[in-house]
Design a protein around this motif. Structure first.
Motif, PDB file in Angstrom:
ATOM      1  N   GLN A   1      18.797  17.559  77.581  1.00 49.92           N
ATOM      2  CA  GLN A   1      17.708  16.687  76.667  1.00 49.92           C
ATOM      3  C   GLN A   1      18.854  15.812  75.423  1.00 49.92           C
ATOM      4  O   GLN A   1      19.211  14.534  75.482  1.00 49.92           O
ATOM      5  CB  GLN A   1      16.886  16.941  76.185  1.00 49.92           C
TER       6      GLN A   1
ATOM      7  N   ARG B   1      20.480  12.470  74.740  1.00 47.64           N
ATOM      8  CA  ARG B   1      20.451  11.644  74.088  1.00 47.64           C
ATOM      9  C   ARG B   1      21.734  11.339  73.288  1.00 47.64           C
ATOM     10  O   ARG B   1      22.063  10.382  72.108  1.00 47.64           O
ATOM     11  CB  ARG B   1      19.444  12.683  72.977  1.00 47.64           C
TER      12      ARG B   1
ATOM     13  N   PHE C   1      16.106   5.451  65.827  1.00 45.69           N
ATOM     14  CA  PHE C   1      15.883   6.140  66.963  1.00 45.69           C
ATOM     15  C   PHE C   1      17.690   7.679  67.480  1.00 45.69           C
ATOM     16  O   PHE C   1      17.518   8.220  68.690  1.00 45.69           O
ATOM     17  CB  PHE C   1      15.661   5.722  68.772  1.00 45.69           C
TER      18      PHE C   1
ATOM     19  N   ASN D   1      11.060  15.271  63.112  1.00 45.10           N
ATOM     20  CA  ASN D   1       9.110  14.546  63.163  1.00 45.10           C
ATOM     21  C   ASN D   1       8.530  15.202  62.243  1.00 45.10           C
ATOM     22  O   ASN D   1       8.312  16.282  62.430  1.00 45.10           O
ATOM     23  CB  ASN D   1       9.271  14.557  65.060  1.00 45.10           C
TER      24      ASN D   1
ATOM     25  N   THR E   1       7.361   7.787  69.650  1.00 41.04           N
ATOM     26  CA  THR E   1       8.773   7.310  69.338  1.00 41.04           C
ATOM     27  C   THR E   1       8.757   6.002  69.726  1.00 41.04           C
ATOM     28  O   THR E   1       7.973   5.241  70.355  1.00 41.04           O
ATOM     29  CB  THR E   1       9.801   8.028  70.411  1.00 41.04           C
ATOM     30  N   SER E   2       9.486   5.599  68.829  1.00 36.11           N
ATOM     31  CA  SER E   2      10.400   4.046  68.644  1.00 36.11           C
ATOM     32  C   SER E   2      11.339   3.705  68.664  1.00 36.11           C
ATOM     33  O   SER E   2      11.864   4.617  68.485  1.00 36.11           O
ATOM     34  CB  SER E   2       9.194   2.990  68.158  1.00 36.11           C
TER      35      SER E   2
ATOM     36  N   ASP F   1      13.505  10.292  69.279  1.00 31.14           N
ATOM     37  CA  ASP F   1      12.697  11.758  69.857  1.00 31.14           C
ATOM     38  C   ASP F   1      13.269  12.748  70.378  1.00 31.14           C
ATOM     39  O   ASP F   1      14.191  13.447  70.742  1.00 31.14           O
ATOM     40  CB  ASP F   1      13.266  10.666  71.384  1.00 31.14           C
TER      41      ASP F   1
ATOM     42  N   ARG G   1       9.814  17.899  68.745  1.00 30.32           N
ATOM     43  CA  ARG G   1       8.462  17.082  69.378  1.00 30.32           C
ATOM     44  C   ARG G   1       8.432  17.083  70.679  1.00 30.32           C
ATOM     45  O   ARG G   1       7.297  17.560  71.217  1.00 30.32           O
ATOM     46  CB  ARG G   1       8.825  16.027  68.890  1.00 30.32           C
ATOM     47  N   LYS G   2       8.911  16.426  71.883  1.00 33.68           N
ATOM     48  CA  LYS G   2       8.423  16.152  72.319  1.00 33.68           C
ATOM     49  C   LYS G   2       7.999  17.834  73.240  1.00 33.68           C
ATOM     50  O   LYS G   2       7.138  18.114  74.444  1.00 33.68           O
ATOM     51  CB  LYS G   2       9.766  16.392  73.767  1.00 33.68           C
TER      52      LYS G   2
END
Length: 355
Positions: free
Chosen positions: A93, A97, A194, A237, A251-252, A257, A261-262
């Motif tokens: 991840q 990112r 982001f 977050n 997310t946006s 992201d 959080r996820k």
């Protein structure tokens, strides 16, 4: 020491600083391990990566990073279990990112094999810096900067990718008081919110310092257009618990992201906790605080894992949040730590063992 590497050149430090470090009294991000990972982008391609002794570096005053802010980074941790095994938590991840962040700042993507081989080589060399025990970790900071010496306003042609490592204990232990932003913004539509761009964090420092002058530790950021929707807390977050429902913003291009959080969103599903990913108005949270249905607010991020919030202020109204007996913040933090430290089952395959 034999380190088997396929792509990485290794220079082992002749001495170690480890005996001078008080691991029981660490200030976050102040101490660094004996080695670092370095790879330069020259002539359109990434060169041979190197692991070398941690050291200062020299750059031209005209290096583009100083003038146009082409700099992105990641935050990760390595953990050691009681048997001496070392694990990363969802490192793919972070790899994905940092390249997404780099793309947004017109920087070249970094190769996956270099990223993982560099991480593993570092963690094997500096293994003794990773202390076992719940809450202990080695914080890893991959980053990319523009190094070309030129001050024309355009993307650089040369870059440096690096990873440095810092031993860490529990971070943000005490509940914090936050001020809800009414004027300043963390990010805007079409911007770089982001991305983990260095400038995002620099832009937060001033409004956060104003909040600190009023007795708050952090800011909960709101949308740049209307300041009516809650988005992030400080550099984390943010989650809200109304009765037994957990709520977090989607997310946006404004909201990071976050890996933590996820993971919490997935753990909520695993634990049978209702979790809504939707826009949240400031007024909704204020109403919930007034009628007693707001049970918790907490931030979520790599460094702190979970940071509980004890009070918030908006438009000069202060709302204290009572301590919850069945705290979701404590539940999620312990569940995550148990997975990260190889204490409990990892049903989603989030642990990555460094062998």
């Amino acid at each position: 020491m034999a380190i088997n590497t396929e792509n990485v050149s290794v220079e082992i430090s002749k001495t170690s600083k480890i005996d001078s470090v008080d691991f029981s009294n660490l200030n976050f991000g102040r101490e660094f391990t004996d080695h670092m990972f370095v790879c330069d982008f020259v002539d359109g391609e990434w060169q041979t990566p190197k692991v070398m002794p941690y050291q200062a570096m020299s750059y031209e005053p005209s290096a583009r990073v100083f003038h146009y802010g082409q700099a992105v980074f990641e935050g990760m941790k390595a953990y050691k279990d009681d048997n001496g095994k070392v694990f990363l938590f969802r490192p793919k991840q972070n790899f994905d990112r940092i390249n997404k962040s780099a793309q947004r700042l017109a920087m070249p993507a970094f190769p996956e094999n270099y990223f993982f081989e560099g991480l593993e080589t570092l963690l094997k060399l500096d293994n003794e810096w990773i202390k076992p025990g719940m809450g202990n970790s080695l914080y890893l900071r991959p980053f990319i900067i523009a190094t070309e010496p030129a001050i024309s306003a355009s993307p650089a042609n040369t870059y440096r990718f690096m990873i440095i490592c810092s031993p860490a204990k529990a971070y943000y232990n005490a509940p914090v008081r936050v001020l809800v932003a009414e004027e300043y913004s963390r990010s805007a539509d079409g911007g770089v919110g982001f991305a983990k761009a260095a400038g995002n964090y620099a832009a937060q420092f001033y409004p956060t310092s104003l909040a600190q002058e009023k007795g708050f530790q952090q800011v909960i950021w709101t949308d740049a257009s209307t300041h009516t929707y809650l988005e992030e807390a400080g550099t984390m977050n943010v989650f809200f618990r109304i009765n037994d429902t957990l709520i977090t913003a989607p997310t946006s291009d404004r909201i990071l992201d976050g890996v933590t959080r996820k993971s919490i969103v997935q753990l909520a599903e695993d634990l049978g906790i209702k979790c809504e990913v939707r826009k949240i108005k400031v007024d909704e949270i204020k109403t919930a605080a007034k009628d007693g249905s707001l049970k918790e607010i907490f931030g979520a991020g790599t460094a702190a894992v979970i940071s509980p919030i004890s009070a918030f202020e908006h438009k000069n109204e202060l709302f204290d949040i009572p301590v919850s007996e069945d705290s979701y913040a404590k539940l999620f933090k312990q569940t995550l730590l148990n997975i990260q430290h190889n204490v409990s089952e990892d049903k989603h395959g989030w642990r990555y063992e460094v062998k």
